[in-house]
Design an enzyme around this catalytic site. Sequence first.
Site, mmCIF file in Angstrom:
data_model
loop_
_atom_site.group_PDB
_atom_site.id
_atom_site.type_symbol
_atom_site.label_atom_id
_atom_site.label_comp_id
_atom_site.label_asym_id
_atom_site.label_seq_id
_atom_site.Cartn_x
_atom_site.Cartn_y
_atom_site.Cartn_z
ATOM 1 N N LEU A 190 0.828 -1.212 0.000
ATOM 2 C CA LEU A 190 0.000 0.000 0.000
ATOM 3 C C LEU A 190 0.858 1.256 0.000
ATOM 4 O O LEU A 190 0.413 2.318 -0.381
ATOM 5 C CB LEU A 190 -0.911 0.016 1.232
ATOM 6 C CG LEU A 190 -2.000 -1.047 1.306
ATOM 7 C CD1 LEU A 190 -2.661 -1.031 2.666
ATOM 8 C CD2 LEU A 190 -3.025 -0.836 0.225
ATOM 9 N N GLY B 203 8.071 3.697 3.037
ATOM 10 C CA GLY B 203 8.925 4.822 3.375
ATOM 11 C C GLY B 203 10.251 4.285 3.850
ATOM 12 O O GLY B 203 10.552 3.097 3.677
ATOM 13 N N ALA B 204 11.034 5.163 4.435
ATOM 14 C CA ALA B 204 12.374 4.756 4.847
ATOM 15 C C ALA B 204 12.322 3.735 5.972
ATOM 16 O O ALA B 204 13.185 2.891 6.096
ATOM 17 C CB ALA B 204 13.160 5.974 5.290
ATOM 18 N N ASP C 210 4.987 13.587 12.302
ATOM 19 C CA ASP C 210 4.871 13.482 10.847
ATOM 20 C C ASP C 210 3.429 13.722 10.389
ATOM 21 O O ASP C 210 2.843 12.910 9.674
ATOM 22 C CB ASP C 210 5.379 12.115 10.369
ATOM 23 C CG ASP C 210 5.698 12.111 8.874
ATOM 24 O OD1 ASP C 210 5.751 13.204 8.271
ATOM 25 O OD2 ASP C 210 5.892 11.027 8.309
#
Length: 804
Positions: A521, A524-525, A639
Site C-alpha cells: 500500500l 517509506g524509509a 509526521d
Amino acid sequence: MALAFPNPLPSSLLLLLLMMACSTSAQTYRNQSMGSSLTAKDGGSSWASPSGDFSFGFQRIGNGGYLLAIWFNKIPEKTIVWAANRNNLVPRGSKVQLTTDGQFVLNDPKGKEIWGADMARSGVAYAAMLDSGNLVLATQNSVYLWESFKFPTDTILPTNTIGQNGKLVARYLETNYSNGRFQLSLKSDGNLVLQTRHFPLDSANHDYWSTETVGSGFQVVFNQSGSIYVAAKNGSILNMISSYAGSTQDFYQIAILEYDGVFRHYLYPKRPNISNSTSWPSAWTPTSNFIPPNVCHIMEDTGGGACGFNSYCKLEGHDQRPRCICPEGYAHIDPDDERKGCKANFIQQSCNESMPETDLFYLYPMQNTDWSGKSDYEYFPSQTEDWCRNACLVDCFCAVAVFRNGGCWKKRFPLSNGRMDSIMGGKALIKIPKDNSIFKPSSADSKKKDRSTLILIGSVLLSSSVFFNLLLLLAAILAIFRFDYFKPKVLQTYPVMPGMNLRSFTYEELKKATNGFKDELGHGAFATVYKGTLESDHGKPVAVKKLNNIVTQGDQEFKAEVSAIGRTNHKNLVQLLGFNNEGQHRLIVYEFMSRGSLANFLFEGSRPKWYQRIQIALGTARGLSYLHEECSTQIIHCDIKPQNILLDDSLTPRISDFGLAKLLKTDQTRTMTGIRGTKGYVAPEWFRNMPVTVKVDVYSFGILLLEIICCRKSFEADVQNEDQMILADWVYDCYKERKLDLPLGNDEEAMPDMKRVERYVMIAIWCIQEDPSLRPTMKKVIQMMEGAVEVPVPPDPSSFISSI
Ligand SMILES: *[C@@H]1O[C@H](CO)[C@@H](O)[C@H](O)[C@H]1NC(C)=O
Ligand SMILES: *[C@@H]1O[C@H](CO)[C@@H](O)[C@H](O)[C@H]1NC(C)=O
Ligand SMILES: *[C@@H]1O[C@H](CO)[C@@H](O)[C@H](O)[C@H]1NC(C)=O
Ligand SMILES: *[C@@H]1O[C@H](CO)[C@@H](O)[C@H](O)[C@H]1NC(C)=O
Ligand SMILES: *[C@@H]1O[C@H](CO)[C@@H](O)[C@H](O)[C@H]1NC(C)=O
Ligand SMILES: *[C@@H]1O[C@H](CO)[C@@H](O)[C@H](O)[C@H]1NC(C)=O
Ligand SMILES: *[C@@H]1O[C@H](CO)[C@@H](O)[C@H](O)[C@H]1NC(C)=O
C-alpha cells in the site's frame, strides 16, 4: 426523624438504610465543620479523602461551567465518579457550603440554590470525604444522614450498593455529564434492567437487558474485591455481572454505565509496576465483563435503538465499542454526537412520474447490515438480488432494500435500529445518487503517489541560506513516507498483555494474511505497509506495517511502546489491532481505511465540500489534541501531513502512524537521519539546536490546515507566479492584503463563509510561527476553530528567524 429521599423508598428499606448507615464502620477522615465552603474557580481548593485518593470540589467542564463533583485525585485523568449538578453546570464564583444551620447547598454567585443534599437539617455536625469515595454528612456520633453513595450518578465504586428503586443514568457524551440516553435501574420488583430513556425526558422507554430477578433481587453489590452482582435479601448471589479478580489494593475500580449504553467494569493500576513493566502507562482498562453483550442489538419499538435514526451500530476496535456509523451517502447530523443520527447528503429521488430519476441513482451494497422491520413497507419472497435492486430503484419511496436468502424488503425513512454484524447475513442496498463524486466508493487507489519534486521546505527556511545546503542534504536523505491504507473492522481479540486486548500475531499468520507481503500500500524509509485480510476474523481487511529500520531495542520496549499506542482510544485515530515481534520482525497491524488518505481526498478528483473540509480539520485537531494532552503518555506524532490522515466510511479523519516516532528513534536523539517528518511540514526547530516538543505537530497542522482550506498542496512547482509556489507564503501575503479569495480559487461554498476562512487562516498562521513558544497548543487551536476563543492578529511567521 423525618428523612426525605428523592426516590420514594419503601419504609422498610428506609429503615434498613438507616441501620446500614449506623453500622458503617467509622473511618478516619478529615472532618469539614459547619460553615465550611468551597468556591468554583480555576485552581480552587477541594476536600480530599485521608489517603488522597478522592477529592470533592468543583471541576471545570470544557467551557461550559463547573461541576460539583467527586473524582479520583491521584491519577492524571482525575476521573469524575459522582456529580451534584450534572444537568446544570454552575458559573465561576458559585459556592457549596455546609451552612451553620445544617444545610448542604450549592448556590450560584447570585445566591440562587442550584442543588441541595436532601436530608434532615438537624443533627448535622460535619461533612467528610471518605477513602471509599463516599462523601458523607454525619452527626456528632458519626451516623450518616446523607451519603453520595446513596445517590450515584453514572458510576459506582467498590462498597457502593444500589438498592431497589436506585438507578444509574448514563451521561450524554463522554465529556458531557448531563443525563443521557440510557439507564440502569434496580426496579422495585427486584429486576435489574438496562433501559433506554425518553431523552430528553426523565423516564424509561425500553428494557434492553435484565437479570430476570423479579421477586428476588434486593440489591446490586460492588464488593471490596471487585465482584459486581445482584444479591437476594438473604445475601445469596442471583446474577454475577463482573467478577474480575483484581484486588482493590492493586487497582482502582469503577463500574460505569457509559454514554453508549454499556455498563462496564474498569481497572486502573495504582502503581505502575503491577504489570511488571516500568514504562507501563497507567490508564483505565475495561475488564472483559460488560453488559449487555451486544448493545447494537437493542430493538426499540419507538426510538432509534442504540444509535440514532438512519445510522447503523457496529462493534469496533480491540475493545469492541459500539460505534454509530452513517451509511454511504449519509453524514452525522452532529459530528460530535454520533448517536443523534444521520441525514442524507443528497436530494431524494423525485416521485414525479413524468420525470423518473431512476437513472440518477444506484444501490450501494453493505454486507451484513439491516434496519428493524419498523421501516419495512413491502416484502417480496423468493426473488433474485437483481430483481430486488430494480424494485427499489424504480420506487421513489424506497430508501434501502435488504436482500437476504431470496427475500427482498423495501424500507423507508427514518431507518431505525440499524446494525452491522457478521451474524446478520444478507446485505442492505442503499440508494444514493450516481453523479456526485463524493458518494462513489473510493477507488482506494493507494498506488497513486504524489511523487512531488524536491521541494525545499518553507520559504521561512529558505530565506536564510545558512540552511540551504543542509536542506539539500536533508532532502536527499529524507525518505518519502506515504502510507495510504484503510478500513475499520475487527472482531475477535485475543488478550496477550495484562489488561489489554491487543492481539499478538505470529509472523506466519501475517505472511498468510498479506499473501506473502504482496499487496503493497505504501512505503517509506522506516516501513512498508501491506494490505491483508484476517481469515480468522471473517476476512476482515487490515493494513500490516512492517518496520524495517527498528534500531535494536528490547522486546520489552517494543511491547511497552506498542501498548502505549494500543491504549489510545479516540475516534480521530486509526485503531491498532495487534502486532508481531518474533525474532527480527517488528510488525504492526491496523484497521484498514476504505476512503483513502486526506491527500487523495483533497488533491485528486473534484474539490471536496467546504463543510466536509471543516469537519476534517476539526477532527484532525481533536485527534492531535488527544495525543498531546489526553493520553496517559504524551505522544508527539512528528509526521503530520495529509498522507497520514486517513478517512473512514463516514469521512471522519483518522490520524495514522502516531506513536511511531518513539519506536523509530535512533541512538542519537536527533541526527539527520533521525529526523522523522516530511519536507514541507517539518517545523524549523528540527534543524536547530532546539528541543522537539508537541509544537512540531502544531506547525505541521498549520500547514495542513492551509492545504485543507485551499485544497492545494503546500508546495506546487507548477504555478505561473513564483510567489504562489509556497502555499504558506502566498496565503500570508493574501491575508495581509485582504485578498484571501485568491488562494481559495473559485470555491463557491467557502466564499460566503469568508469570516470562518479568515479565522482559520489566522489560526494556521499562528500555528506556523517560527518561534515554537508562539504557537498555540492544539487545545487552544480547537477552541479558536470552534469560535470559543477570539483569534488575535498573528505576527509574520518568519519574524523570529532574523533573531537567530
Ligand atoms: C470527625 O468527627 C467525629 C465525630 O465528632 C470524630 O469521632 C472523629 O474523630 C473526627 N475525625 C477527625 C479526623 O477529626
Ligand atoms: C450536554 O448535552 C446536553 C444535551 O444535548 C446539552 O443540552 C448541554 O448543553 C450539553 N452540555 C455541555 C456542557 O455541552
Ligand atoms: C436466598 O434467597 C434466594 C432468593 O430469594 C433463594 O433462592 C435461596 O434459596 C435463599 N438462600 C438461602 C440460604 O436462604
Ligand atoms: C466479593 O464477592 C466474591 C464473589 O461472591 C467473593 O468471592 C469475595 O470473597 C467477595 N469479597 C469480599 C471482600 O467480600
Ligand atoms: C511494586 O509493587 C509492590 C506492591 O505490588 C510494592 O510493594 C513495591 O514497593 C513496588 N515497587 C516499586 C519499585 O514501585
Ligand atoms: C518480570 O518480567 C521479567 C522479564 O520479562 C521476568 O523474568 C520476571 O519474572 C517478571 N517478574 C514478575 C514478578 O512477574
Ligand atoms: C413533473 O415534471 C414535469 C417535467 O419536468 C413538470 O412539468 C411538472 O410540473 C412536474 N410536476 C410536479 C407536480 O412537480
